[in-house]
Design a protein around this motif. Structure first.
Motif, PDB file in Angstrom:
ATOM      1  N   GLU A 223       9.347  -0.823   1.570  1.00  0.00           N
ATOM      2  CA  GLU A 223       8.331   0.213   1.648  1.00  0.00           C
ATOM      3  C   GLU A 223       8.717   1.362   0.728  1.00  0.00           C
ATOM      4  O   GLU A 223       9.912   1.611   0.474  1.00  0.00           O
ATOM      5  N   PRO A 224       7.733   2.108   0.195  1.00  0.00           N
ATOM      6  CA  PRO A 224       8.027   3.155  -0.789  1.00  0.00           C
ATOM      7  C   PRO A 224       9.046   4.188  -0.326  1.00  0.00           C
ATOM      8  O   PRO A 224       9.739   4.800  -1.143  1.00  0.00           O
ATOM      9  N   ALA A 225       9.152   4.407   0.985  1.00  0.00           N
ATOM     10  CA  ALA A 225      10.103   5.404   1.479  1.00  0.00           C
ATOM     11  C   ALA A 225      11.546   5.039   1.161  1.00  0.00           C
ATOM     12  O   ALA A 225      12.395   5.921   1.014  1.00  0.00           O
ATOM     13  N   VAL A 226      11.827   3.734   1.051  1.00  0.00           N
ATOM     14  CA  VAL A 226      13.213   3.302   0.858  1.00  0.00           C
ATOM     15  C   VAL A 226      13.782   3.765  -0.482  1.00  0.00           C
ATOM     16  O   VAL A 226      14.819   4.449  -0.519  1.00  0.00           O
ATOM     17  N   PRO A 227      13.148   3.440  -1.631  1.00  0.00           N
ATOM     18  CA  PRO A 227      13.682   3.999  -2.884  1.00  0.00           C
ATOM     19  C   PRO A 227      13.611   5.516  -2.901  1.00  0.00           C
ATOM     20  O   PRO A 227      14.458   6.177  -3.506  1.00  0.00           O
ATOM     21  N   GLY A 228      12.616   6.084  -2.187  1.00  0.00           N
ATOM     22  CA  GLY A 228      12.528   7.545  -2.140  1.00  0.00           C
ATOM     23  C   GLY A 228      13.738   8.165  -1.474  1.00  0.00           C
ATOM     24  O   GLY A 228      14.232   9.210  -1.911  1.00  0.00           O
ATOM     25  N   VAL A 229      14.230   7.549  -0.414  1.00  0.00           N
ATOM     26  CA  VAL A 229      15.409   8.061   0.281  1.00  0.00           C
ATOM     27  C   VAL A 229      16.640   7.985  -0.616  1.00  0.00           C
ATOM     28  O   VAL A 229      17.439   8.927  -0.681  1.00  0.00           O
ATOM     29  N   PHE A 230      16.799   6.872  -1.330  1.00  0.00           N
ATOM     30  CA  PHE A 230      17.952   6.738  -2.223  1.00  0.00           C
ATOM     31  C   PHE A 230      17.885   7.763  -3.357  1.00  0.00           C
ATOM     32  O   PHE A 230      18.884   8.409  -3.684  1.00  0.00           O
ATOM     33  N   VAL A 231      16.704   7.915  -3.957  1.00  0.00           N
ATOM     34  CA  VAL A 231      16.551   8.888  -5.040  1.00  0.00           C
ATOM     35  C   VAL A 231      16.798  10.300  -4.517  1.00  0.00           C
ATOM     36  O   VAL A 231      17.291  11.161  -5.249  1.00  0.00           O
ATOM     37  N   GLY A 232      16.492  10.526  -3.249  1.00  0.00           N
ATOM     38  CA  GLY A 232      16.747  11.839  -2.660  1.00  0.00           C
ATOM     39  C   GLY A 232      18.216  12.198  -2.594  1.00  0.00           C
ATOM     40  O   GLY A 232      18.565  13.367  -2.373  1.00  0.00           O
ATOM     41  N   CYS A 233      19.094  11.216  -2.781  1.00  0.00           N
ATOM     42  CA  CYS A 233      20.535  11.488  -2.787  1.00  0.00           C
ATOM     43  C   CYS A 233      21.037  11.924  -4.167  1.00  0.00           C
ATOM     44  O   CYS A 233      22.229  12.225  -4.325  1.00  0.00           O
TER      45      CYS A 233
END
Length: 313
Positions: free
Chosen positions: A94-104
Motif C-alpha cells: 500500500e502507498p503508506a509503506v514506501p511513504g513511511v520509509f521515505v519519512g525516515c
C-alpha cells in the motif's frame, strides 16, 4: 527576510509541492514509466534554460569527471531510481509503506551529511529528524506489504537521501538553477536509455489530455519550481535542516487528498502534522556551525570544497 527564514520557506514550499503532486502521479499509472520521466525532466530542463541567463552554463566546463559522475548518480538514484522504486513498491504494498520509509530520510541525512563532512551529528537536528519521521508515520499509518514491497521502499529511501546528500558538493559550483537544469537533462537521457532497453519502441507514446496535464504539472511546477526552491533552500540552511522539511510531503498529501476524494484528514493526520511541525522546530533550533577560533572560513572551505555554506541567501 533572514537567509535562514527564506531558506526554510523555500525548502518547505518545495516539499509541499511534491506532496500535493501525488494526485498527478495517480493518473499516470497507465503511461510508460520511462517515457513519462523523459517527458517530465526533458521539458523541465527546457523551461529552466532561460532562467540561467547569458553564460549560465559556463560553470559546467569547469566540472571534473568525478563531479559529472556525481551528477549522473544523483539523477539515477535521486530522481529516476526514486520514482521507479516508489512505483515498484506500490505494486505489492500500500502507498503508506514506501511513504513511511521515505519519512525516515531526515534521520539518515542528519547522520550522513555530518559524517561525510568530518564532524559529529548535531543532537537537536537528530532529535528533530526522529520526531519528523514519527510524525510522517502517524500521518500515513502502515499498510499491507510483502518482502518485495519493503525492499523497494528501502530503495526509495536511498533515493530520497541521495537526492540531498549527492547534491551537496556540486551545489556550490553550479548554483540551484544550473544544478536543477543539469540533473534534469541527465535524468531525461537516462530515462530514454532505460526506456529503449526495457520497453523497446513502446517506451514513449502520445499522452492523452489528462496525462498531458499531469506531465505539465510535474514538469513546470513540481520539477522546475520545486527543484529550484529545494536547492535554494538547501543552499541557505544546509542539507540537514532542509531534509527535516521533507516531513511536510505526507502532510501535504494528507491535506490535499480529501479535495480529490482519495483520502480523509482525521485525528491521526492532525497529530502527525503536529509532530512533524515540532520536529522541524526542534531541529531548526540547533545552532549553526561556526568556524573554530583562529581558523579562517576561507581556509576551511578550501579543505572541504563540497560543504554547503550555512548562510544561504
Amino acid at each position: 527576510m533572514k537567509a535562514t527564514t527564506r531558506g526554510t520557506f523555500l525548502a518547505a514550499l518545495a516539499c509541499v509541492l511534491v506532496g500535493a503532486s501525488f494526485t498527478a502521479n495517480s493518473v499516470l499509472g497507465d503511461y510508460p514509466y520511462a517515457g513519462g520521466q523523459f517527458l517530465r525532466y526533458g521539458l523541465a530542463c527546457l523551461l529552466l534554460l532561460p532562467l540561467l541567463g547569458r553564460g549560465g552554463t559556463a560553470p559546467l566546463r569547469r566540472l571534473t569527471t568525478r563531479q559529472w559522475a556525481r551528477l549522473a548518480l544523483l539523477a539515477a538514484v535521486g530522481m529516476v531510481g526514486f520514482n521507479l522504486a516508489v512505483i515498484a513498491a506500490e505494486r505489492t504494498a500500500e502507498p503508506a509503506v514506501p511513504g513511511v520509509f521515505v519519512g525516515c530520510a531526515p534521520v539518515a541525512v542528519a547522520v550522513l551529511v555530518p559524517l561525510l563532512e568530518g564532524r559529529r551529528p548535531q543532537r537537536l537536528v537528530l532529535y528533530g529528524a526522529s520526531l519528523v519521521a514519527v510524525g510522517a508515520f502517524t500521518v500515513q499509518g502502515w499498510g499491507r506489504t510483502d518482502g518485495a514491497g519493503i525492499a523497494f521502499s528501502l530503495c526509495a529511501l536511498a533515493g530520497e537521501v541521495g537526492f540531498a546528500v549527492l547534491a551537496v558538493p556540486v551545489l556550490r559550483p553550479l548554483g540551484p538553477r544550473l544544478l536543477s537544469a543539469t540533473v534534469c537533462a541527465v535524468a531525461a537521457v537516462e530515462s530514454a536509455v532505460a526506456g529503449v532497453l526495457v520497453d523497446g519502441t513502446a517506451w514513449l507514446r502520445t499522452p492523452d489530455a489528462i496525462e498531458t496535464a499531469a506531465l505539465l504539472w510535474q514538469a513546470a511546477v513540481v520539477t522546475v519550481v520545486g527543484f529550484v526552491c529545494w536547492y535554494m533552500g538547501m543552499q541557505r540552511i544546509g542539507a540537514e535542516r532542509a531534509t527535516l522539511l521533507s516531513g511536510l510531503i505526507p502532510v501535504a498529501a494528507a491535506c490535499t487528498a480529501p479535495l480529490v476524494g482519495t483520502g480523509s484528514y482525521g485525528v491521526a493526520q492532525a497529530l502527525g502534522s503536529a509532530l512533524v511541525g515540532a520536529g522541524v522546530a526542534l531541529g531548526s533550533s540547533a545552532p549553526a556551525r561556526t568556524t573554530p577560533p583562529g581558523r579562517p572560513a576561507r581556509a576551511r572551505e578550501r579543505r572541504r570544497p563540497g560543504a554547503v555554506p550555512r548562510g544561504r541567501g
